[in-house]
Write an enzyme that holds these catalytic residues in place. Structure first.
Site, mmCIF file in Angstrom:
data_model
loop_
_atom_site.group_PDB
_atom_site.id
_atom_site.type_symbol
_atom_site.label_atom_id
_atom_site.label_comp_id
_atom_site.label_asym_id
_atom_site.label_seq_id
_atom_site.Cartn_x
_atom_site.Cartn_y
_atom_site.Cartn_z
ATOM 1 N N ARG A 43 53.669 32.705 3.701
ATOM 2 C CA ARG A 43 54.030 34.028 3.152
ATOM 3 C C ARG A 43 52.810 34.897 2.904
ATOM 4 O O ARG A 43 52.935 36.102 2.734
ATOM 5 C CB ARG A 43 54.767 33.854 1.821
ATOM 6 N N LYS A 142 60.716 14.587 4.512
ATOM 7 C CA LYS A 142 61.550 14.025 3.466
ATOM 8 C C LYS A 142 61.177 14.645 2.112
ATOM 9 O O LYS A 142 60.065 15.163 2.002
ATOM 10 C CB LYS A 142 61.367 12.500 3.419
ATOM 11 N N HIS A 172 56.613 8.951 6.825
ATOM 12 C CA HIS A 172 55.290 8.608 7.334
ATOM 13 C C HIS A 172 54.952 7.126 7.161
ATOM 14 O O HIS A 172 54.061 6.615 7.816
ATOM 15 C CB HIS A 172 54.208 9.526 6.745
ATOM 16 N N LYS A 176 52.539 4.076 9.633
ATOM 17 C CA LYS A 176 51.334 3.362 9.162
ATOM 18 C C LYS A 176 51.058 2.152 10.057
ATOM 19 O O LYS A 176 51.986 1.403 10.378
ATOM 20 C CB LYS A 176 51.531 2.886 7.718
ATOM 21 N N GLU A 210 51.165 3.388 -6.926
ATOM 22 C CA GLU A 210 50.132 4.419 -6.778
ATOM 23 C C GLU A 210 49.378 4.560 -8.099
ATOM 24 O O GLU A 210 49.974 4.443 -9.168
ATOM 25 C CB GLU A 210 50.775 5.761 -6.455
ATOM 26 N N ASP A 229 61.927 10.412 -4.088
ATOM 27 C CA ASP A 229 60.637 10.619 -3.426
ATOM 28 C C ASP A 229 60.204 9.370 -2.646
ATOM 29 O O ASP A 229 59.583 9.485 -1.596
ATOM 30 C CB ASP A 229 59.584 10.966 -4.493
ATOM 31 N N HIS A 234 60.864 5.710 1.882
ATOM 32 C CA HIS A 234 59.812 4.745 2.230
ATOM 33 C C HIS A 234 60.206 3.296 1.890
ATOM 34 O O HIS A 234 60.067 2.400 2.715
ATOM 35 C CB HIS A 234 58.503 5.064 1.493
ATOM 36 N N LYS A 334 54.205 5.943 -10.018
ATOM 37 C CA LYS A 334 52.930 6.677 -10.101
ATOM 38 C C LYS A 334 52.199 6.222 -11.359
ATOM 39 O O LYS A 334 52.802 5.747 -12.305
ATOM 40 C CB LYS A 334 53.208 8.179 -10.174
#
Ligand code: BG6
Length: 488
Positions: A43, A142, A172, A176, A210, A229, A234, A334
């Site tokens: 944008r 995703k 993704h 890997k 993570e 998420d 995944h 996380k």
């Protein structure tokens, strides 16, 4: 071959964190077809040159080995261009058509690195502008939707203007190298296949931990959460890779058919399993690598009263002949104690013990498939230790391990996930992309969890940043007599 890659969301977080570095690596490796153009769409009012400068600046944040030299960037930048568009405004699409018609390419990749709320509009508008010809491939990031209904609506809209072969739903994790190695381990070797079943396997654990928090994505994450998420995509894709039957060949549909069967065989949730076998958590302030980090609720863009989960642990089963009765545990979060993604296959103990085994659970008899940060295999066994003194009575065995390090063996500079997947899109290879029916089945399975949480006002359990999540996660697995790998 000529190609155009139109990157919707070209100034966004994903574009500069993952997609541009991957495109540059493909360029550096000489894997991008010669005659290509990459057009960032956003944008902001930017010229081509300003966009190149923006991308150049962002490479400063990429690890040194993956950073271009001045000369390399100048050559890469020759591929880059920019187009200002408001994707929700149909009047902006003819400019895209005009840009594409300047030099018609054999392959046109439209990468939708935007909020999923825009997917339907973008697809409708590219069709209205006549840009959905056979040379077009659309990449969808995703999470595709936020529940089953919205996922179906997006898939229906996309399929009304493109065929399934033109749709690349990216996950993704499938790109890997470590996940490729999981397929290689299972389907390129015969050693483990006879053991890969309920008769020999006690449980399987999938961990994607993570250290990172929500970074600059607080607002997005707060409306998404760990279940949507990470688990819906995944983690379930990893579960499919570890549990699927050998496909009849390596073609996209043969692989996807087998993954779909696993998803269809996941045990449906009951009120009891929902309350006993699913744990959600949210991080409180803590310490990561010796540095104090704030609580999730104090992150930028996050609602201070947020009920969004940053951690999920769950137990499920796969109702088929190979896996009936074997618990599969999934855990992701996380701000956990370390960055660590692995799959642990725990084999059953010997039927009769003539030796003493070491104390603790998961000591031997297990295969660990390390996904990251290292890519490799560990086979944990029990062996007769080197006793210094002669001891009387039944010998106690000691844990030992065989350790295969694929980074060391093949070099850690292997083709990264996004690089590989982007090249697959340009080449039209769908093997590592998710079919709509897989995705719907995964949503179908997680939806009862979303509904149950919506009706449960207790909210997520708090855990201190830098730990392994709420203690309820360990308690859940301990009820089956097992423990997570770090508790071994
Ligand atoms: C993304 C999630 O899909 O995967 C992020 O949206 C997460 O929240 C990331 O951090 C993890 O990917 P990787 O490759 O760093 O393990």
């Amino acid at each position: 071959m000529s190609f155009d890659l139109i990157l919707f969301g070209g100034t966004g977080d994903l574009a500069w964190r993952k997609i541009m570095p991957a495109l540059f690596q493909a360029f550096r490796h000489g894997s991008l077809p010669d005659n290509g153009r990459i057009v960032g769409v956003g944008r902001d009012d930017l010229s081509d040159e300003q966009y190149r400068l923006l991308i150049k600046g962002r490479f400063d944040h990429v690890e040194l080995a993956k950073r271009p030299s001045e000369e390399e960037f100048a050559r890469f930048a020759a591929l880059l261009g920019y187009l200002r568009m408001d994707l929700s405004n149909p009047a902006d699409y003819p400019a895209l058509a005009a840009r594409l018609q300047q030099r018609p390419a054999e392959v046109v990749v439209m990468y939708l690195a935007t909020a999923p709320g825009l997917f339907t509009t973008v697809c409708e508008q590219i069709a209205a502008a006549g840009l959905n010809g056979p040379q077009t491939r659309v990449v969808l990031e995703k999470p595709l939707g936020h529940d089953l209904a919205s996922n179906r609506a997006i898939n229906a809209a996309v399929r009304s203007v493109l065929t399934e072969k033109q749709i690349f739903r990216i996950d993704h994790y499938l790109g890997k190298p470590s996940v490729q190695n999981l397929f290689a381990l299972r389907f390129g070797n015969s050693l483990f296949e006879p053991l890969w079943r309920r008769e020999h396997i006690a449980n399987i654990q999938i961990t994607i931990a993570e250290e990172l928090g929500v970074e600059k994505r607080g607002a997005f994450y707060d409306s998404t959460g760990a279940l949507r998420d990470m688990v819906q995509n995944h983690a379930l894709q990893l579960l499919c890779a570890v549990a699927m039957e050998p496909p009849i060949n390596a073609h996209a549909d043969a692989i996807r058919d087998e993954k779909l069967k696993v998803l269809r065989a996941l045990r449906p949730w009951t009120p009891e399993t929902l309350s006993q076998h699913v744990i959600r958590g949210q991080y409180a302030a803590g310490t990561i690598d010796g540095e104090a980090v704030p609580a999730y609720r104090n992150e930028a863009g996050v609602n201070p009263d947020s009920q969004t989960e940053t951690f999920v642990a769950l137990r499920t089963e796969i109702a088929n002949w190979r896996w009936a009765g074997v618990p599969f545990y999934i855990r992701t979060g996380k701000r956990l104690a370390s960055r660590d993604a692995h799959i642990e296959v725990n084999f059953r103990p010997t039927p009769h013990a003539i030796f003493k085994s070491p104390q603790g659970c998961n000591t031997g008899n297990r295969l660990v498939i390390n996904l990251q940060p290292k890519d490799g295999l560990e086979l944990h066994l029990l062996a007769q230790g080197a006793d210094k003194r002669h001891s009387r009575g039944t010998p106690t065995l000691a844990p030992v391990q065989l350790d295969l390090d694929f980074d060391q063996r093949f070099g850690s500079e292997r083709v990264g996930a996004y690089e590989r997947l982007l090249l697959d899109v340009i080449d039209g290879r769908l093997n590592l992309f998710v079919r709509s029916d897989e995705q719907e089945e995964a949503w179908h399975w997680v939806e009862p969890i979303i509904d149950a949480w919506g009706n449960d006002h207790a909210g997520p359990r708090s855990y201190v940043a830098g730990t392994w999540g709420p203690s309820a996660s360990s308690a859940m697995i301990a009820r089956d007599g097992y423990c997570w790998s770090e508790e071994s």
